[in-house]
Design a protein around this motif. Structure first.
Motif, PDB file in Angstrom:
ATOM      1  N   ALA A 185     -36.975   3.078  12.126  1.00  0.00           N
ATOM      2  CA  ALA A 185     -36.999   2.077  10.943  1.00  0.00           C
ATOM      3  C   ALA A 185     -35.636   2.178  10.411  1.00  0.00           C
ATOM      4  O   ALA A 185     -35.236   2.607   9.350  1.00  0.00           O
ATOM      5  N   PRO A 186     -34.683   1.122  11.192  1.00  0.00           N
ATOM      6  CA  PRO A 186     -33.246   1.288  10.574  1.00  0.00           C
ATOM      7  C   PRO A 186     -33.177   0.548   9.108  1.00  0.00           C
ATOM      8  O   PRO A 186     -33.820  -0.365   9.049  1.00  0.00           O
ATOM      9  N   ILE A 187     -32.251   1.083   8.811  1.00  0.00           N
ATOM     10  CA  ILE A 187     -31.872   0.284   7.321  1.00  0.00           C
ATOM     11  C   ILE A 187     -30.663  -0.401   7.229  1.00  0.00           C
ATOM     12  O   ILE A 187     -30.612  -1.521   6.921  1.00  0.00           O
ATOM     13  N   ARG A 188     -29.340   0.056   7.948  1.00  0.00           N
ATOM     14  CA  ARG A 188     -28.365  -0.719   7.932  1.00  0.00           C
ATOM     15  C   ARG A 188     -27.434  -0.047   8.709  1.00  0.00           C
ATOM     16  O   ARG A 188     -27.557   0.995   9.384  1.00  0.00           O
ATOM     17  N   ASP A 189     -25.942  -0.631   8.695  1.00  0.00           N
ATOM     18  CA  ASP A 189     -24.716   0.183   9.550  1.00  0.00           C
ATOM     19  C   ASP A 189     -25.210  -0.096  10.981  1.00  0.00           C
ATOM     20  O   ASP A 189     -25.507  -0.932  11.662  1.00  0.00           O
ATOM     21  N   ASP A 190     -24.990   1.281  11.751  1.00  0.00           N
ATOM     22  CA  ASP A 190     -25.272   1.132  13.152  1.00  0.00           C
ATOM     23  C   ASP A 190     -26.620   1.405  13.624  1.00  0.00           C
ATOM     24  O   ASP A 190     -26.954   1.263  14.833  1.00  0.00           O
ATOM     25  N   GLN A 191     -27.612   1.612  12.499  1.00  0.00           N
ATOM     26  CA  GLN A 191     -28.903   2.009  13.053  1.00  0.00           C
ATOM     27  C   GLN A 191     -29.608   0.911  13.193  1.00  0.00           C
ATOM     28  O   GLN A 191     -30.533   1.310  14.266  1.00  0.00           O
ATOM     29  N   PRO A 192     -29.532  -0.446  13.063  1.00  0.00           N
ATOM     30  CA  PRO A 192     -30.245  -1.501  14.147  1.00  0.00           C
ATOM     31  C   PRO A 192     -29.807  -1.218  15.501  1.00  0.00           C
ATOM     32  O   PRO A 192     -30.675  -1.417  16.489  1.00  0.00           O
ATOM     33  N   VAL A 193     -28.843  -1.080  15.936  1.00  0.00           N
ATOM     34  CA  VAL A 193     -28.284  -0.746  17.022  1.00  0.00           C
ATOM     35  C   VAL A 193     -28.846   0.264  17.954  1.00  0.00           C
ATOM     36  O   VAL A 193     -29.224   0.344  19.068  1.00  0.00           O
ATOM     37  N   VAL A 194     -28.744   1.494  17.332  1.00  0.00           N
ATOM     38  CA  VAL A 194     -29.440   2.721  17.699  1.00  0.00           C
ATOM     39  C   VAL A 194     -30.870   2.557  18.019  1.00  0.00           C
ATOM     40  O   VAL A 194     -31.508   3.008  18.860  1.00  0.00           O
ATOM     41  N   ALA A 216     -38.262   4.980  24.548  1.00  0.00           N
ATOM     42  CA  ALA A 216     -38.447   6.301  23.915  1.00  0.00           C
ATOM     43  C   ALA A 216     -38.996   6.205  22.776  1.00  0.00           C
ATOM     44  O   ALA A 216     -39.128   7.183  21.782  1.00  0.00           O
ATOM     45  N   GLY A 217     -39.397   4.967  21.978  1.00  0.00           N
ATOM     46  CA  GLY A 217     -39.920   4.691  20.921  1.00  0.00           C
ATOM     47  C   GLY A 217     -40.274   3.500  20.464  1.00  0.00           C
ATOM     48  O   GLY A 217     -40.069   2.361  21.049  1.00  0.00           O
ATOM     49  N   VAL A 218     -40.830   3.313  19.221  1.00  0.00           N
ATOM     50  CA  VAL A 218     -41.134   1.878  18.671  1.00  0.00           C
ATOM     51  C   VAL A 218     -40.503   1.688  17.414  1.00  0.00           C
ATOM     52  O   VAL A 218     -40.084   2.790  16.595  1.00  0.00           O
ATOM     53  N   ARG A 219     -40.091   0.655  17.066  1.00  0.00           N
ATOM     54  CA  ARG A 219     -39.357   0.052  16.036  1.00  0.00           C
ATOM     55  C   ARG A 219     -40.361  -0.688  14.905  1.00  0.00           C
ATOM     56  O   ARG A 219     -41.267  -1.181  15.371  1.00  0.00           O
ATOM     57  N   VAL A 220     -40.090  -0.342  13.711  1.00  0.00           N
ATOM     58  CA  VAL A 220     -40.683  -1.031  12.609  1.00  0.00           C
ATOM     59  C   VAL A 220     -39.815  -1.303  11.430  1.00  0.00           C
ATOM     60  O   VAL A 220     -38.626  -0.744  11.736  1.00  0.00           O
ATOM     61  N   ARG A 221     -40.264  -2.256  10.536  1.00  0.00           N
ATOM     62  CA  ARG A 221     -39.047  -2.647   9.700  1.00  0.00           C
ATOM     63  C   ARG A 221     -39.339  -1.909   8.465  1.00  0.00           C
ATOM     64  O   ARG A 221     -40.140  -1.717   7.643  1.00  0.00           O
ATOM     65  N   PHE A 222     -38.003  -1.416   8.187  1.00  0.00           N
ATOM     66  CA  PHE A 222     -37.869  -0.347   7.083  1.00  0.00           C
ATOM     67  C   PHE A 222     -38.396  -1.081   5.749  1.00  0.00           C
ATOM     68  O   PHE A 222     -39.171  -0.442   4.956  1.00  0.00           O
ATOM     69  N   GLY A 223     -38.061  -2.231   5.216  1.00  0.00           N
ATOM     70  CA  GLY A 223     -38.316  -2.861   3.848  1.00  0.00           C
ATOM     71  C   GLY A 223     -39.638  -3.368   4.046  1.00  0.00           C
ATOM     72  O   GLY A 223     -40.040  -3.650   2.799  1.00  0.00           O
TER      73      GLY A 223
END
Length: 393
Positions: free
Chosen positions: A316-325, A334-341
């Protein structure tokens, strides 16, 4: 015997990967020192006997260095550069120059966000290596943000004029001598650059001091283990997200036991709760050996440490490099993405069920973990630095 000066920002996630490399170099008889705006943090992570040259500069969380938690996207990146990275470089430069004069290193090892290390080394004619503690710079961190990228390049040119070699042209985030990337192409994907001076070494997990005491006896081996963590730099931003995680995990308490890093103590969890262990901090590396899934903010260190152990992720990326990672995690399988906010407990639960029960995600995590181990980690990074120090000048 050679001397290596590690120049690092006052950020745990950027110091930790260098700790194992520095420890390996010391074990091989080399001189090692550090330059940082927070010497106490370096000594806490690298050991009380670490030789640290103090530098001026903003420390996250101190007055004037607190980023508003609601900032996201381009605004968050601009704040990071304008109010932290660029002032940090200007402030650290005199201390880095003093450290070089006193320690006389053969090689400067500059974290990609400790710009003073690269620019001072450039100006003094010293060989320098980049410690790339996040691979986002190679994965499209500024895709869709051309104005931000141009603005950063202009600011870097001004910074070089002040503290580097005005005739230099190298991006201080990427050494032409040696670029140590604490990841591998198996995670970064097709964007991973290739050149003789770029070395993919995977995560550096060795050489860290023991973490906090942990109630190991409370772990239930009959249930899947899930670690929830938002890293060290996001305290105060994740209360709503952690509450959603708690609700999703409570709904699965018959088959899942959770360990939640809750530094602010925001969650209503009793100290003797058998289903959820909520603690201010956790010994992440040894704990990952006992976990079946990780829910996190897609911080580079946490992601790589989980995958090194073959553990799939909900990111659940928040900001900076996290959306890219986070994109790297999803693209690698290797995983699933969800919306942090905006994520709900229901959506979190669905994502968690997917990574726990879909064997494809676990297989992808295991594949990346195998690549990480083959890359060599801290010993490989130390060997590359030794070769750089031995090159004729």
């Amino acid at each position: 015997m050679s001397g290596f000066l590690f120049v690092v920002p006052p950020l745990t996630g950027h110091i930790n990967p260098a700790v194992g490399v520095a420890a390996r170099l010391r074990a091989r008889g080399h001189r090692v020192a550090w330059a940082c705006a927070d010497p106490a943090l370096v000594r806490r992570l690298a050991g009380a006997d670490a030789a640290v040259f103090a530098c001026a500069g903003p420390v996250p969380g101190a007055a004037g260095a607190v980023r508003p938690p609601e900032l996201r996207g381009a605004e968050a990146l601009r704040f990071l550069w304008e109010w932290f990275l660029l002032p940090l470089a200007d402030a650290m430069a005199p201390g880095v120059r003093a450290a070089v004069a006193a320690f006389r290193p053969d090689v400067v090892v500059a974290d990609q966000q400790a710009l003073a290390g690269a620019l001072v080394a450039e100006r003094l004619g010293l060989p320098w290596a980049t410690s790339a503690t996040t691979s986002a710079e190679f994965g499209g961190a500024y895709d869709g943000l051309p104005r931000v990228a141009d603005w950063i390049r202009q600011r870097l040119a001004g910074l070089r004029a002040r503290i580097g070699d005005p005739a230099g042209t190298t991006d201080p985030r990427s050494s032409p001598h040696l670029l140590l990337v604490f990841s591998t192409p198996e995670l970064i994907g097709a964007r991973a650059p290739s050149a003789a001076h770029i070395r993919y070494v995977g995560p550096s997990l060795a050489g860290r001091p023991a973490g906090p005491d942990f109630p190991w006896e409370r772990l239930d081996h009959g249930r899947a283990g899930v670690l929830v963590t938002l890293g060290t730099a996001n305290a105060g931003t994740g209360d709503r997200f952690l509450a959603a995680c708690l609700a999703a995990l409570r709904d699965r308490a018959d088959r899942v036991q959770a360990v939640i890093a809750d530094p602010a103590g925001a969650l209503p969890v009793a100290p003797d709760d058998k289903d959820v262990l909520a603690l201010p901090s956790v010994p992440q590396l040894p704990l990952l050996q006992r976990m079946d899934a990780v829910v996190c903010h897609a911080g580079h260190n946490t992601v790589c440490e989980a995958l090194w152990h073959g553990v799939p992720l909900v990111v659940a990326p928040i900001r900076d490099d996290q959306p890219v990672v986070a994109g790297q995690v999803v693209d690698s399988g290797a995983g699933v993405r969800v919306r942090f906010g905006r994520v709900t407990a229901t959506r979190l639960g669905e994502a968690l069920d997917t990574v726990l029960h879909d064997t494809a995600h676990r297989a992808a995590a295991a594949r990346i973990g195998t690549a990480f181990r083959a890359a060599g980690g801290a010993p490989a990074a130390a060997a590359h630095l030794e070769r750089l120090a031995a090159e004729p000048r």
